[in-house]
Design an enzyme around this catalytic site. Structure first.
Site, PDB file in Angstrom:
ATOM      1  CD  GLU A  69     -35.275  36.017  53.211  1.00 44.84           C
ATOM      2  OE1 GLU A  69     -36.446  35.521  53.451  1.00 44.84           O
ATOM      3  OE2 GLU A  69     -34.708  36.781  53.852  1.00 44.84           O
ATOM      4  CG  ASN A  97     -37.574  45.605  50.961  1.00 41.38           C
ATOM      5  OD1 ASN A  97     -38.627  44.880  51.062  1.00 41.38           O
ATOM      6  ND2 ASN A  97     -36.937  46.446  51.945  1.00 41.38           N
ATOM      7  CG  ASP A 119     -40.556  38.597  59.854  1.00 44.49           C
ATOM      8  OD1 ASP A 119     -40.222  37.398  60.285  1.00 44.49           O
ATOM      9  OD2 ASP A 119     -39.503  39.064  58.972  1.00 44.49           O
ATOM     10  CB  THR A 192     -43.010  27.230  54.830  1.00 43.53           C
ATOM     11  OG1 THR A 192     -43.417  27.465  56.313  1.00 43.53           O
ATOM     12  CG2 THR A 192     -44.473  27.540  53.833  1.00 43.53           C
ATOM     13  CD  GLU A 193     -37.473  26.035  54.864  1.00 44.58           C
ATOM     14  OE1 GLU A 193     -38.478  26.872  54.726  1.00 44.58           O
ATOM     15  OE2 GLU A 193     -36.926  25.825  54.214  1.00 44.58           O
ATOM     16  CE1 TYR A 194     -39.137  30.735  59.893  1.00 42.20           C
ATOM     17  CE2 TYR A 194     -40.559  31.334  61.703  1.00 42.20           C
ATOM     18  CZ  TYR A 194     -39.383  31.272  61.209  1.00 42.20           C
ATOM     19  OH  TYR A 194     -38.061  32.330  61.712  1.00 42.20           O
ATOM     20  CD  GLU A 195     -47.765  24.491  56.157  1.00 42.16           C
ATOM     21  OE1 GLU A 195     -47.150  25.143  55.348  1.00 42.16           O
ATOM     22  OE2 GLU A 195     -48.756  23.868  56.077  1.00 42.16           O
TER      23      GLU A 195
HETATM   24  N1  SAM Z   1     -41.786  31.893  54.328  1.00 40.10           N
HETATM   25  C1  SAM Z   1     -40.683  30.826  55.256  1.00 40.10           C
HETATM   26  C2  SAM Z   1     -41.387  29.929  56.017  1.00 40.10           C
HETATM   27  O1  SAM Z   1     -42.726  30.110  56.157  1.00 40.10           O
HETATM   28  O2  SAM Z   1     -40.632  29.155  56.609  1.00 40.10           O
HETATM   29  C3  SAM Z   1     -39.853  32.173  56.227  1.00 40.10           C
HETATM   30  C4  SAM Z   1     -40.619  32.441  57.208  1.00 40.10           C
HETATM   31  S1  SAM Z   1     -39.672  33.930  58.035  1.00 40.10           S
HETATM   32  C5  SAM Z   1     -40.404  34.152  59.661  1.00 40.10           C
HETATM   33  C6  SAM Z   1     -39.835  35.521  57.138  1.00 40.10           C
HETATM   34  C7  SAM Z   1     -38.882  35.819  56.071  1.00 40.10           C
HETATM   35  O3  SAM Z   1     -39.506  36.810  55.455  1.00 40.10           O
HETATM   36  C8  SAM Z   1     -37.603  35.877  56.584  1.00 40.10           C
HETATM   37  O4  SAM Z   1     -36.721  35.151  56.052  1.00 40.10           O
HETATM   38  C9  SAM Z   1     -37.297  37.394  56.149  1.00 40.10           C
HETATM   39  O5  SAM Z   1     -35.867  37.911  56.007  1.00 40.10           O
HETATM   40  C10 SAM Z   1     -38.301  37.721  54.916  1.00 40.10           C
HETATM   41  N2  SAM Z   1     -38.650  38.974  54.694  1.00 40.10           N
HETATM   42  C11 SAM Z   1     -39.284  39.702  55.686  1.00 40.10           C
HETATM   43  N3  SAM Z   1     -39.625  40.933  55.121  1.00 40.10           N
HETATM   44  C12 SAM Z   1     -39.178  40.714  53.969  1.00 40.10           C
HETATM   45  C13 SAM Z   1     -39.103  41.804  52.798  1.00 40.10           C
HETATM   46  N4  SAM Z   1     -39.675  42.971  52.710  1.00 40.10           N
HETATM   47  N5  SAM Z   1     -38.802  41.394  51.506  1.00 40.10           N
HETATM   48  C14 SAM Z   1     -38.196  40.164  51.427  1.00 40.10           C
HETATM   49  N6  SAM Z   1     -38.110  39.234  52.220  1.00 40.10           N
HETATM   50  C15 SAM Z   1     -38.635  39.671  53.604  1.00 40.10           C
END
Ligand code: SAM
Length: 215
Positions: A69, A97, A119, A192-195
Protein backbone atom coordinates in the site's frame (compact mmCIF):
# COMPACT_ATOMS: atom_id res chain seq x y z
CA UNK A 1 -9.72 5.73 -0.72
CA UNK A 2 -10.40 8.78 1.48
CA UNK A 3 -7.18 9.84 3.13
CA UNK A 4 -7.22 11.37 6.59
CA UNK A 5 -4.07 12.85 8.00
CA UNK A 6 -2.93 10.63 10.86
CA UNK A 7 0.16 12.21 12.42
CA UNK A 8 0.62 9.18 14.71
CA UNK A 9 0.69 6.72 11.80
CA UNK A 10 4.41 6.80 10.97
CA UNK A 11 5.38 6.20 14.61
CA UNK A 12 2.90 3.32 14.96
CA UNK A 13 4.25 1.80 11.73
CA UNK A 14 7.86 2.14 12.91
CA UNK A 15 6.90 0.40 16.17
CA UNK A 16 5.76 -2.73 14.27
CA UNK A 17 8.63 -3.87 12.03
CA UNK A 18 7.47 -7.47 12.60
CA UNK A 19 4.44 -6.70 10.37
CA UNK A 20 5.41 -3.70 8.20
CA UNK A 21 8.86 -4.52 6.88
CA UNK A 22 11.00 -1.37 7.18
CA UNK A 23 13.75 -2.26 4.64
CA UNK A 24 12.10 -4.48 2.00
CA UNK A 25 14.86 -4.07 -0.60
CA UNK A 26 17.16 -6.07 1.71
CA UNK A 27 14.93 -9.12 1.34
CA UNK A 28 14.85 -9.18 -2.46
CA UNK A 29 15.24 -12.83 -3.55
CA UNK A 30 15.20 -13.96 0.12
CA UNK A 31 11.60 -13.66 1.28
CA UNK A 32 11.59 -17.31 2.34
CA UNK A 33 13.98 -16.32 5.13
CA UNK A 34 11.56 -13.65 6.33
CA UNK A 35 8.75 -16.21 6.61
CA UNK A 36 11.01 -19.07 7.70
CA UNK A 37 9.53 -21.49 5.14
CA UNK A 38 9.41 -22.20 1.40
CA UNK A 39 5.65 -21.73 0.97
CA UNK A 40 4.44 -19.79 -2.10
CA UNK A 41 4.18 -16.01 -1.78
CA UNK A 42 1.05 -14.13 -2.88
CA UNK A 43 1.00 -10.33 -2.87
CA UNK A 44 -1.81 -7.78 -3.08
CA UNK A 45 -1.00 -4.43 -4.70
CA UNK A 46 -3.21 -1.65 -3.30
CA UNK A 47 -4.16 -3.53 -0.16
CA UNK A 48 -6.02 -0.58 1.39
CA UNK A 49 -7.21 -1.28 4.93
CA UNK A 50 -6.14 -4.91 4.70
CA UNK A 51 -9.33 -6.89 5.29
CA UNK A 52 -8.67 -9.12 2.25
CA UNK A 53 -5.00 -9.88 2.86
CA UNK A 54 -5.53 -10.59 6.57
CA UNK A 55 -8.52 -12.81 5.78
CA UNK A 56 -6.53 -14.70 3.17
CA UNK A 57 -3.61 -15.21 5.58
CA UNK A 58 -5.94 -16.65 8.21
CA UNK A 59 -7.76 -18.82 5.68
CA UNK A 60 -4.58 -20.22 4.04
CA UNK A 61 -1.80 -20.75 6.60
CA UNK A 62 0.36 -22.59 4.03
CA UNK A 63 0.67 -19.54 1.79
CA UNK A 64 2.67 -16.42 2.61
CA UNK A 65 1.03 -13.05 1.98
CA UNK A 66 2.32 -9.51 1.55
CA UNK A 67 -0.05 -6.54 1.31
CA UNK A 68 1.38 -3.50 -0.49
CA UNK A 69 0.00 0.00 0.00
CA UNK A 70 1.20 3.50 -0.89
CA UNK A 71 -0.02 5.55 2.05
CA UNK A 72 0.84 5.58 5.77
CA UNK A 73 -2.67 6.77 6.64
CA UNK A 74 -4.20 3.71 4.93
CA UNK A 75 -1.67 0.97 5.66
CA UNK A 76 -1.90 1.82 9.34
CA UNK A 77 -5.48 0.40 9.24
CA UNK A 78 -4.13 -2.79 7.63
CA UNK A 79 -1.57 -2.95 10.45
CA UNK A 80 -4.34 -2.61 13.05
CA UNK A 81 -6.29 -5.37 11.26
CA UNK A 82 -3.24 -7.65 11.31
CA UNK A 83 -2.59 -6.98 15.01
CA UNK A 84 -6.25 -7.63 15.83
CA UNK A 85 -5.87 -10.98 14.02
CA UNK A 86 -2.86 -11.69 16.30
CA UNK A 87 -0.29 -10.88 13.57
CA UNK A 88 -0.48 -14.12 11.52
CA UNK A 89 3.02 -15.55 10.91
CA UNK A 90 2.31 -15.75 7.16
CA UNK A 91 1.41 -12.06 6.74
CA UNK A 92 3.55 -8.98 6.16
CA UNK A 93 2.86 -5.48 4.84
CA UNK A 94 4.99 -3.13 2.73
CA UNK A 95 4.49 0.61 2.44
CA UNK A 96 5.84 0.99 -1.10
CA UNK A 97 4.68 1.81 -4.61
CA UNK A 98 3.55 -1.21 -6.63
CA UNK A 99 5.26 0.37 -9.65
CA UNK A 100 8.59 -0.45 -7.96
CA UNK A 101 7.98 -4.13 -7.19
CA UNK A 102 11.20 -5.18 -8.88
CA UNK A 103 13.20 -3.19 -6.31
CA UNK A 104 11.87 -5.50 -3.59
CA UNK A 105 11.24 -8.82 -5.34
CA UNK A 106 13.40 -10.92 -7.67
CA UNK A 107 12.12 -13.11 -10.52
CA UNK A 108 10.34 -16.15 -9.02
CA UNK A 109 9.81 -14.57 -5.57
CA UNK A 110 6.04 -14.24 -6.13
CA UNK A 111 3.47 -16.85 -7.26
CA UNK A 112 0.35 -14.70 -7.50
CA UNK A 113 -0.58 -11.01 -7.61
CA UNK A 114 -3.98 -9.86 -6.31
CA UNK A 115 -5.49 -6.57 -7.47
CA UNK A 116 -8.72 -5.63 -5.72
CA UNK A 117 -10.85 -2.60 -6.58
CA UNK A 118 -7.84 -0.76 -7.98
CA UNK A 119 -8.24 2.96 -8.60
CA UNK A 120 -9.89 3.23 -12.07
CA UNK A 121 -8.07 6.33 -13.35
CA UNK A 122 -10.81 6.89 -15.97
CA UNK A 123 -9.06 9.67 -17.91
CA UNK A 124 -7.15 8.35 -20.92
CA UNK A 125 -4.14 10.50 -20.04
CA UNK A 126 -3.90 8.64 -16.70
CA UNK A 127 -4.09 5.14 -18.23
CA UNK A 128 -0.48 4.38 -17.25
CA UNK A 129 -1.49 4.60 -13.57
CA UNK A 130 -4.03 1.76 -13.87
CA UNK A 131 -2.64 -1.32 -12.11
CA UNK A 132 -3.51 -3.45 -15.16
CA UNK A 133 -1.66 -1.17 -17.60
CA UNK A 134 1.00 -2.89 -19.70
CA UNK A 135 3.75 -1.19 -17.64
CA UNK A 136 2.44 -2.76 -14.42
CA UNK A 137 1.93 -6.16 -16.13
CA UNK A 138 5.61 -6.11 -17.11
CA UNK A 139 6.55 -5.34 -13.48
CA UNK A 140 4.42 -8.26 -12.22
CA UNK A 141 6.00 -10.58 -14.81
CA UNK A 142 9.46 -9.48 -13.59
CA UNK A 143 8.79 -10.81 -10.08
CA UNK A 144 6.42 -13.74 -10.71
CA UNK A 145 7.28 -17.38 -11.24
CA UNK A 146 6.80 -18.72 -14.79
CA UNK A 147 3.09 -18.92 -15.51
CA UNK A 148 2.42 -16.79 -12.42
CA UNK A 149 -1.10 -15.49 -11.93
CA UNK A 150 -3.02 -12.25 -11.55
CA UNK A 151 -6.40 -12.31 -9.76
CA UNK A 152 -8.42 -9.13 -10.18
CA UNK A 153 -11.77 -7.96 -8.73
CA UNK A 154 -13.52 -4.66 -9.36
CA UNK A 155 -16.92 -2.97 -9.40
CA UNK A 156 -15.79 -0.72 -12.25
CA UNK A 157 -17.00 -1.97 -15.63
CA UNK A 158 -14.76 0.42 -17.59
CA UNK A 159 -11.63 -0.69 -15.73
CA UNK A 160 -12.65 -4.35 -16.09
CA UNK A 161 -13.10 -4.05 -19.87
CA UNK A 162 -9.81 -2.17 -20.14
CA UNK A 163 -8.08 -4.88 -18.09
CA UNK A 164 -9.46 -7.74 -20.19
CA UNK A 165 -8.05 -6.02 -23.28
CA UNK A 166 -4.74 -5.03 -21.70
CA UNK A 167 -4.14 -8.51 -20.24
CA UNK A 168 -5.03 -10.27 -23.51
CA UNK A 169 -2.91 -7.85 -25.57
CA UNK A 170 0.02 -8.63 -23.27
CA UNK A 171 -0.27 -12.30 -24.30
CA UNK A 172 -1.56 -13.56 -20.95
CA UNK A 173 -4.07 -16.40 -20.79
CA UNK A 174 -7.43 -15.56 -19.21
CA UNK A 175 -8.43 -18.61 -17.16
CA UNK A 176 -11.54 -17.25 -15.40
CA UNK A 177 -13.93 -14.37 -16.04
CA UNK A 178 -17.07 -13.50 -14.06
CA UNK A 179 -19.39 -10.56 -14.72
CA UNK A 180 -21.24 -11.16 -11.44
CA UNK A 181 -19.06 -12.89 -8.88
CA UNK A 182 -21.66 -12.74 -6.14
CA UNK A 183 -24.30 -14.50 -8.27
CA UNK A 184 -22.29 -17.67 -7.69
CA UNK A 185 -20.18 -16.67 -4.74
CA UNK A 186 -17.21 -19.03 -4.32
CA UNK A 187 -17.16 -20.44 -0.78
CA UNK A 188 -13.62 -19.22 -0.20
CA UNK A 189 -14.21 -15.64 -1.43
CA UNK A 190 -12.78 -13.13 1.03
CA UNK A 191 -14.50 -9.76 0.67
CA UNK A 192 -12.49 -6.55 0.56
CA UNK A 193 -13.75 -3.33 2.16
CA UNK A 194 -14.71 -1.93 -1.26
CA UNK A 195 -16.36 -5.19 -2.27
CA UNK A 196 -18.62 -5.02 0.81
CA UNK A 197 -19.47 -1.41 0.09
CA UNK A 198 -20.29 -1.80 -3.61
CA UNK A 199 -22.07 -5.16 -3.39
CA UNK A 200 -24.29 -3.74 -0.61
CA UNK A 201 -25.40 -1.13 -3.17
CA UNK A 202 -26.36 -3.96 -5.56
CA UNK A 203 -23.47 -3.38 -7.97
CA UNK A 204 -22.12 -6.47 -9.72
CA UNK A 205 -18.57 -7.49 -8.89
CA UNK A 206 -16.37 -8.40 -11.86
CA UNK A 207 -13.53 -10.86 -11.44
CA UNK A 208 -10.84 -12.37 -13.62
CA UNK A 209 -7.88 -14.69 -13.29
CA UNK A 210 -5.07 -14.69 -15.82
CA UNK A 211 -1.65 -16.24 -16.10
CA UNK A 212 1.54 -15.28 -17.89
CA UNK A 213 2.61 -17.64 -20.63
CA UNK A 214 6.06 -19.07 -21.21
CA UNK A 215 7.93 -17.14 -23.91
N1 SAM B 1 -8.04 -3.22 -2.17
C1 SAM B 1 -8.80 -2.44 -1.23
C2 SAM B 1 -10.26 -2.81 -1.28
O1 SAM B 1 -10.66 -3.51 -2.24
O2 SAM B 1 -11.01 -2.47 -0.35
C3 SAM B 1 -8.58 -0.93 -1.45
C4 SAM B 1 -9.10 -0.37 -2.74
S1 SAM B 1 -8.70 1.37 -2.94
C5 SAM B 1 -9.78 1.92 -4.16
C6 SAM B 1 -7.16 1.27 -3.83
C7 SAM B 1 -5.93 1.29 -2.94
O3 SAM B 1 -4.78 1.06 -3.74
C8 SAM B 1 -5.71 2.61 -2.23
O4 SAM B 1 -5.54 2.37 -0.83
C9 SAM B 1 -4.44 3.17 -2.86
O5 SAM B 1 -3.67 3.95 -1.97
C10 SAM B 1 -3.73 1.90 -3.28
N2 SAM B 1 -2.81 2.08 -4.43
C11 SAM B 1 -3.07 2.71 -5.59
N3 SAM B 1 -2.01 2.68 -6.41
C12 SAM B 1 -1.04 2.00 -5.74
C13 SAM B 1 0.29 1.66 -6.06
N4 SAM B 1 0.86 2.02 -7.23
N5 SAM B 1 1.02 0.97 -5.14
C14 SAM B 1 0.46 0.61 -3.95
N6 SAM B 1 -0.80 0.93 -3.60
C15 SAM B 1 -1.56 1.61 -4.47
Amino acid sequence: MRLRNKPWASEFIADHPEVIIPDPEQHKGQWQQVFGNTNPLHIEVGTGKGQFITGMALQNPNINYIGIELYDSVIVCALENAIEAKSPANLRLLKVNGADLNKYFAKNDVSRVYLNFSDPWPKVRHAKRRLTHEGFLKTYEDVLVDEGEIHFKTDNRGLFEYSLTSISAYGMLLTYVSLDLHANMPEDNIMTEYEEKFSAKGQPIYRLEAKFQLK
